[in-house]
Enzyme design. Structure first.
Site, mmCIF file in Angstrom:
data_model
loop_
_atom_site.group_PDB
_atom_site.id
_atom_site.type_symbol
_atom_site.label_atom_id
_atom_site.label_comp_id
_atom_site.label_asym_id
_atom_site.label_seq_id
_atom_site.Cartn_x
_atom_site.Cartn_y
_atom_site.Cartn_z
ATOM 1 N N ASP A 58 14.090 -12.964 12.846
ATOM 2 C CA ASP A 58 13.315 -14.098 13.339
ATOM 3 C C ASP A 58 12.360 -14.620 12.267
ATOM 4 O OD1 ASP A 58 12.171 -15.767 15.545
ATOM 5 O OD2 ASP A 58 10.392 -14.542 15.143
ATOM 6 N N GLU A 115 17.095 -16.616 10.690
ATOM 7 C CA GLU A 115 16.575 -17.883 11.190
ATOM 8 C C GLU A 115 15.638 -18.417 10.102
ATOM 9 O OE1 GLU A 115 13.826 -19.837 14.705
ATOM 10 O OE2 GLU A 115 13.418 -17.854 13.902
#
Length: 716
Positions: free
Chosen positions: A399, A452
């Site tokens: 993330d 990401e």
């Protein structure tokens, strides 16, 4: 009470001794063995040797400090303590040898111990024939650390730990059990009492709002069966169903489904729709439901909201039985400042930066890991390996990578500290990500990692040895933003934004991309995907069908957040179930049927997946028809005839006799049409197949459905 006790005795009684083994337990004095024990609330204590000999220890301090001689000079012994009317035989924790070996300490000191989870935390252990739990925690700046829990009435004076090299504190607690709750009681470097701390390496934790760690016996965790080894390969189809476990489905009283209840329904649903993988939003223990798991405090513990570690393994196993890969969202970029967590863990900035210009995330109010500390990097890399080994997950999606890579991420001018070269790149974070990927692929070559990463940072998914970060895949955030912007516009204006569809192919093969329609696109006022579509009700669903078809025809692996597969109308709400009742309506059934068929086609046709990450696998055919909002391209597989023609009409008009050149003469079958009545469309199409008009310059005359996408393949 004897008046002339040494200072060490008072340090024990007052709970501030940094090395209790130096005073407590057995000690040779001349030819005798002196035993010292600290047992608050005990009125009498005897030392009982292995032959049954007994000697009464003298109470030398009213707080419960006892001293005496072993009856037979040396050897094993127990303490027989009297608490009120109850007599209890206890094993003295201060008679046992060290837990960490010298080699462990060496590896821990240099930050290369790759299996922290085998040594740190809480582990069932048998020492000298006695069963108990070994506790080990890092707190290099603490003056004193005690383990407290169910086994000692949460009394910090009962089990002070000893410090070993590099600041690791350890203690073997006899007769502590799996299932016991515990925390660490820490006195900081300036003598300050810290809040009770949860174990950073705990394998389980209490259900929020309680925050104690829970002892787990790793031997009881059965190993899930593996997924097929090629499931993550660049040449394999990868279609990911992104799931928040707490809101996919709920019970009638709005309670969560447990891991085991999810195991009964989720894998079968994912298999039925044809997805190859599930990706779970973070399952690590976290205190705040509204963080969706992205602010974890227990990186090694699956959240207790839905059950135990054994239950989570059952869910993974159920997915693998259906040949579904399991990916976990993983958050090594930041952590919350909850007092029981990692923040100020030993009274100093142990896991984070001391300077808020480096250590606090401006957007989320969270703390940023200090990647310059070997202990922190070792902790995070070990955590990644832990999930891949112990839970047999098939990959990790990291993330917020952009926030890790840039020192000035979301910071104003003057609100950040440059690196040693004066730049804004976080050099330590880069080194960490490269080490993380290197170690993951070295130990788990069939696993995958995905980033990401929302900027143009180069070579995110290129090997470390070639200067890349080493990820297997990168989320294509640019594609998502551009194409959603295009499809959300009224068709009459799309010709002015024709380049938003074309631009993605300028860089489509610079990385190994995943095309993400993630949870972030259906929250915070962005509306659901169907809610973004322009036009009347029919056009909205036609637009969404066309957009999904375009996505599956575009190079790159696929990711879709739960609810998007049946056109959830509301924005996602983590506090309630998806609106499954919408599937009673034909238009929502049609979207779901389309996703099922798109997944099936994507998996079945090598042209649609084999060269997802290779420019050879794509060829534009029509790029210049902006006035009619039409695009056409060829997708290719490795075989010479593995070809698929895709024609997208993002206009509400029907176009007949639309000419498109193709690589082979002969018949071309229309294998999928997003405008099919089966999906809720108007059924404009090509009656199943089309014959080329000219054998020398093969060309098809097609009927293009309104707001539709068609897929055609050459007949053998």
């Amino acid at each position: 009470m004897i008046a002339n006790l040494p200072e060490e005795a008072y340090a024990i009684v007052e709970g501030r001794h940094a090395d209790p083994f130096r005073y407590l337990g057995p000690h040779q004095e001349n030819d005798r063995t002196v035993v010292r024990a600290f047992l608050p609330e005990a009125s009498m204590v005897d030392a009982v040797d292995e032959h049954g000999g007994t000697a009464t220890l003298e109470r030398v301090h009213d707080a419960g400090l006892f001293v005496g001689l072993l009856p037979n000079g040396s050897g094993r012994y127990q303490l027989r303590a009297r608490f009120g009317e109850t007599t209890v035989d206890l094993d003295d924790p201060y008679r046992f040898p060290p837990i960490l070996t010298d080699f462990d300490l060496y590896l821990l000191g240099e930050g290369t111990h790759q299996r922290l989870y085998d040594k740190l935390g809480a582990h069932p252990l048998t020492l000298d024939g006695v069963d108990g739990i070994a506790f080990v925690v890092l707190a290099p700046n603490a003056q004193r650390v005690s383990v407290v829990g169910d086994f000692n009435f949460w009394n910090p004076r009962r089990h002070p730990m000893r410090v070993r090299g590099s600041g690791y504190w350890e203690l073997f607690v006899p007769r502590a059990l799996a299932g016991d709750h515990y925390k660490f009681d820490i006195i900081g470097p300036h003598g300050q009492q810290l809040p009770l701390k949860s174990d950073p390496l705990a394998f389980a934790a209490e259900m929020r709002p309680d925050t104690a760690s829970v002892v787990v016996d790793p031997a009881r965790l059965s190993h899930p069966r593996p997924a097929p080894p090629a499931i993550n390969a660049l040449t394999s189809p990868m279609s990911i169903y992104e799931v928040h476990l707490g809101s996919w489905r709920r019970k009638d009283d709005n309670q969560w489904l447990s891991y085991r209840e999810l195991a009964e329904v989720l894998p079968a649903y994912v298999r039925d729709l044809g997805f190859t993988h599930v990706e779970f939003l973070p399952v690590n223990e976290h205190p705040f439901d509204g963080s969706w798991g992205y602010q974890p405090t227990g990186l090694f513990a699956p959240t207790s909201r839905f059950g135990t570690p054994e239950d989570f393994i059952a869910l993974i196993d159920a997915c693998h039985r259906e040949n579904i890969g399991v990916l976990l969202d993983w958050v090594p970029g930041h952590f919350p400042d909850d007092p029981h967590g990692l923040a100020n863990f030993d009274g100093t900035a142990l896991y984070e930066h001391a300077n808020p210009l480096q250590g606090r995330h401006m957007d989320w109010g969270t703390l940023i890991y200090n990647y310059g500390r070997t202990e922190v990097v070792n902790f995070l890399v070990s955590n990644a390996l832990f999930w891949l080994e112990r839970y047999a997950v098939d990959g990790l999606r990291v993330d917020a990578v952009a926030s890790m890579l840039y020192l000035d991420y979301s910071r104003p001018a003057g609100g950040w500290i440059p690196n040693k070269f004066g730049g804004r790149e976080n050099l330590e974070a880069i080194d960490f990500l490269r080490r993380f990927n290197t170690e993951v692929y070295a130990k788990f070559p069939h696993a995958t990692t995905a980033a990401e990463e929302s900027t143009a940072w180069p070579q995110v998914s290129r090997p470390v040895e070639y200067g890349g970060l080493g990820f297997g895949y990168k989320w294509n955030m640019g594609w998502m933003h551009d194409t959603l912007d295009y499809i959300s516009k009224d068709p009459i204006y799309r010709k002015h934004h024709h380049g938003e569809i074309l631009f993605g192919l300028q860089y489509a093969f610079s990385e190994n991309f995943i095309l993400p329609l993630s949870h972030d696109e259906v929250v915070h006022g962005k509306r659901s995907l169907i809610g973004r579509m322009p036009g009347d009700a029919w056009q909205r669903f036609a637009n969404l069908r066309a957009y999904y078809s375009f996505m599956f025809a575009h190079p790159g692996k696929k990711l879709m957040f739960m609810g998007c597969e049946f056109a959830q109308e509301r924005e996602w709400n983590h506090d309630r179930s998806l609106d499954w009742h919408l599937l009673e309506q034909p238009e929502h059934q049609g979207i779901q049927a389309l996703i099922r068929d798109l997944n099936g086609l994507y998996r079945r046709l090598p042209a649609l997946h084999q060269l997802d990450c290779d420019g050879y696998g794509f060829e534009w055919i029509v790029t210049d028809d902006a006035d009619r909002n039409v695009f056409a391209w060829i997708r290719k597989g490795n075989d010479a005839r593995a070809r698929c023609l895709v024609v997208a009409n993002f206009s509400p008009s029907v176009y007949h006799d639309y000419r498109v050149r193709v690589p082979f003469p002969g018949k071309w079958r229309e294998v999928l049409n997003s405008d099919s009545a089966h999906y809720g469309g108007s059924n404009v199409g090509n009656i199943g197949e089309v014959q080329t008009l000219d054998q020398l310059v093969p060309e098809l005359s097609l009927s293009l459905p309104p707001l539709g996408v068609i897929f055609l393949t050459p007949e053998d």
